[in-house]
Design a protein around this motif. Structure first.
Motif: not given
Length: 123
Positions: A37-40, A88-102
């Motif tokens: 995953w990518v993010g802080y 932009w994608a209407g996802l939770q803005e948590d700053g983490v690229v997990g499976p949904k954002t990926g």
């Protein structure tokens, strides 16, 4: 060796091969949830971050976020790009690229950057 013995041997070999294939089952798509995953607070592997940066830049007109350096280093700029992509994608803005954002990133770009192996995904 007689023809009958050869035929029986070939039949037994073919039967064993089919049984082995049947035991394995059908091929299934396996989610790529093992990618980092990518993010802080995450591993932020070079290729994973680079993929996020490349995809972010390819979608910057849609997200409204400026072009970021494609250096494979995670920092405030990449974090901002992730937030913009998620918004932009209407996802939770948590700053983490997990499976949904990926998944969203890969689908939005049809994985033209070849990032499936580096981004987490549920497909």
């Amino acid at each position: 060796m007689s023809r009958n013995i050869k035929r029986r041997g070939a039949f037994l070999f073919a039967t064993a091969a089919l049984a082995a294939v049947g035991a394995m089952g059908t091929a299934q798509a396996v989610p790529n949830s093992g990618s980092l995953w990518v993010g802080y607070g995450k591993a932020n592997a070079y290729h994973s971050v680079l993929c996020v940066q490349e995809i972010s830049n390819s979608l910057h007109y849609q997200t409204g976020y400026h072009v970021v350096d494609e250096d494979g280093s995670f920092g405030p700029d990449t974090n901002g790009a992730i937030h913009a992509l998620q918004h932009w994608a209407g996802l939770q803005e948590d700053g983490v690229v997990g499976p949904k954002t990926g998944d969203t990133l890969l689908e939005a770009t049809k994985d033209l950057a070849g990032c499936y192996a580096y981004l987490p995904s549920i497909h």
